[in-house]
Enzyme design. Structure first.
Site, mmCIF file in Angstrom:
data_model
loop_
_atom_site.group_PDB
_atom_site.id
_atom_site.type_symbol
_atom_site.label_atom_id
_atom_site.label_comp_id
_atom_site.label_asym_id
_atom_site.label_seq_id
_atom_site.Cartn_x
_atom_site.Cartn_y
_atom_site.Cartn_z
ATOM 1 N N GLY A 341 0.792 -1.228 0.000
ATOM 2 C CA GLY A 341 0.000 0.000 0.000
ATOM 3 C C GLY A 341 0.826 1.281 0.000
ATOM 4 N N ASP A 399 -3.681 1.655 11.409
ATOM 5 C CA ASP A 399 -5.059 1.398 11.805
ATOM 6 C C ASP A 399 -5.049 0.903 13.255
ATOM 7 O OD1 ASP A 399 -7.704 0.684 11.825
ATOM 8 O OD2 ASP A 399 -7.558 -0.853 10.297
ATOM 9 N N ASP A 455 -5.857 -0.473 -1.198
ATOM 10 C CA ASP A 455 -6.749 -1.315 -1.997
ATOM 11 C C ASP A 455 -7.926 -1.802 -1.184
ATOM 12 O OD1 ASP A 455 -5.107 -3.120 -0.361
ATOM 13 O OD2 ASP A 455 -6.158 -4.690 -1.469
ATOM 14 N N ARG A 461 -6.116 0.525 -6.206
ATOM 15 C CA ARG A 461 -4.816 1.036 -5.774
ATOM 16 C C ARG A 461 -4.344 2.191 -6.653
ATOM 17 N NH1 ARG A 461 -2.232 -2.174 -1.977
ATOM 18 N NH2 ARG A 461 -2.519 -4.418 -2.166
#
Ligand code: IMP
Ligand code: MG
Length: 480
Positions: A341, A399, A455, A461
């Site tokens: 990512g 996160d 994604d 992406r």
């Protein structure tokens, strides 16, 4: 030989047999305390392991004690029979008058009149305590003490052969997270029966990221009338490494406000305690991220609202690069990216940097990618050694923080000259493990984001902006 001596001797040979069997470590420890309790003819026995950082003792195997007693609270190692921590035997002849009994009222209700505790030692360090609880007020004989010390030694053997490690301070735990093994001695080794399958799912997720947990670790008294406790509260999880309690709300929405009230009351009574309430919905979203739980299969209808346009992103990345360039002036940075990512962010960030930088990448296995039960693995490690380098770990989004704390532990173990984190996005509301973030692009809400490298199931992406995923029938909401 007296009758008791014969019984005790016989029980030791039974224990030795069990140690030689193919029982699990948990089963062996439970067997030891059970046989010891019966052979001594006492009310019950327990084996507690030391959480050295917090100086707490956590029940690992018990026999004959009620759940209520076990949940009286976490046992303070320096307060409850403290001599044991110095490697000595402690005897409480009368629990009613001895200040070394932490939960005196509970002991009386449980009809425990006297207690003997001996240390459990692994390689010269006290790692826990083995205790026997008696119904009557009395001393313990030298033979009984010697017997318990022998059983404690057997327990130590079980712990060592289960792969548990003993830290410098004496905590039993597994080796550094980088060994990628599942914790052998995770909290209560006694078999955990979860009240709800979602709790088990959550425990598996924690296992994957090598985060130690204890299920229903203790009960807090919330209300009482005189000596009588009228309301108790038992959080679902305790994470010793993070010193954090977690309470998960169930499917019944009516109970949520009740739990909120209890958590508030707990915070009022114990402001020092960290507790996080994980609402059912937040929790389902968390699991869905790994392809588990009820929201995992949610259909999406493409991309929803844009959160950050391509221009906004470029502007912010340029600012971050400027800050970093100032902070690292005169030093050469090793940029480390966690695939995949981070690709867009890393590429832009490095082009705006005004200091020289090397770059390298790591890749990790992902919970839910068909290997949910195992531990997180480094599938691609660094090519450049981070030793004595100024490492800047670059992330797309933080996160729960579980991935990052794993990566940081891995990098720290390799002694970089310095180590800092730069993340483009910070989804702080979902944080479980505290991780130090030196540079943050944007703080974002608890929504699933795509684009600029991020994604949703390998889609989106390549979008130049960052947007929400549109869930079927729900504008701009998360899909997982
Ligand atoms: P953590 O271990 O929970 O902090 O997870 C971090 C990883 O989860 C990130 O590196 C992403 O790969 C992924 N992730 C978390 N939130 C999102 C999101 O909103 N969109 C896409 N990927 C996400
Ligand atoms: Mg990532």
């Amino acid at each position: 030989m007296g009758r008791q001596a014969i019984v005790l001797n016989k029980s030791l040979s039974e224990m030795a047999g069990a140690l030689n069997s193919n029982l699990s470590a948990a089963e062996k420890l439970n067997f030891l305390v059970q046989v010891a309790s019966r052979s001594l003819g006492v009310r019950g026995c327990s084996l507690m392991l030391l959480d050295a950082k917090r100086k707490k003792l956590i029940h690992a195997a018990t026999y004959g004690l009620s759940d209520r007693y076990l949940r009286a609270g976490l046992v303070e190692a320096d307060r409850s029979l403290p001599e044991v921590m110095d490697g000595k035997t402690a005897v409480v002849v009368d629990t009613a008058s001895d200040p070394r009994v932490q939960f005196g009222d509970m002991a009386r209700q449980e009809k425990i009149a006297s207690i003997i505790g001996v240390p459990v030692m692994c390689r010269g360090k006290v790692v826990g305590s083995l205790r026997a609880y008696n119904r009557i007020r009395r001393e313990f004989t030298a033979a009984e003490e010697e017997y318990l010390i022998t059983v404690a030694n057997l327990a130590a053997t079980v712990l060592e052969s289960s792969g548990a490690r003993v830290s410098a301070e004496g905590s039993v735990s597994t080796e550094a997270k980088t060994t990628l093994r599942r914790p052998a001695v995770r909290s209560p080794v006694r078999t955990v029966s979860f009240a709800h399958p979602s709790e088990e799912d959550f425990a598996r997720l924690l296992d994957f990221y090598q985060i130690e947990w204890v299920y229903e670790p203790r009960s807090f008294m919330l209300e009482w009338e005189g000596d009588r406790v009228t309301e108790m509260f038992t959080p679902d999880f305790y994470l010793p490494g993070l010193d954090l309690y977690i309470e998960m709300t169930t499917l019944k929405p009516g109970l949520t406000s009740e739990k909120n009230r209890k958590v508030r009351r707990l915070r009022d009574l114990h402001p020092d305690i960290k507790i996080k309430l994980l609402a059912r919905r937040d929790y389902d979203r968390l699991l869905a991220k790994y392809g588990h739980g009820p929201l995992a299969g949610a259909k999406t209808e493409g991309v929803g609202r844009t959160l950050f346009s391509a221009d906004q992103i470029q502007m912010r990345v340029r600012q971050l690069a400027k800050e970093i360039s100032q902070d690292y002036e005169g030093r050469r940075i090793l940029l480390v990216g966690v695939l995949r990512g981070v690709l867009c962010f890393m590429a832009d960030l490095m082009r705006y940097l005004e200091v020289s930088a090397d770059m390298d990448f790591m890749a990790l296995s992902y919970y839910g990618a068909g290997n949910g039960g195992e531990a997180v693995q480094i599938t691609k490690d660094l090519d450049v050694g981070p030793d004595d380098r100024h490492v800047l770990l670059v992330e797309d989004i933080v996160d729960t923080g579980m991935t990052l704390s794993f990566v940081l532990a891995h990098l720290e173990a390799r002694h970089p000259a310095s180590l800092a984190v730069c993340t483009l996005l910070d989804k702080r509301v979902r944080r479980l493990t505290d991780v130090p973030l030196a540079y943050v692009g944007f703080e974002v809400p608890d929504e699933f984001l795509v684009g600029y490298g991020l994604d949703y199931r390998e889609e989106y992406r390549n979008l130049p902006f960052i947007a929400l995923v549109k869930q079927q029938g729900k504008e701009g909401d998360t899909a997982g």
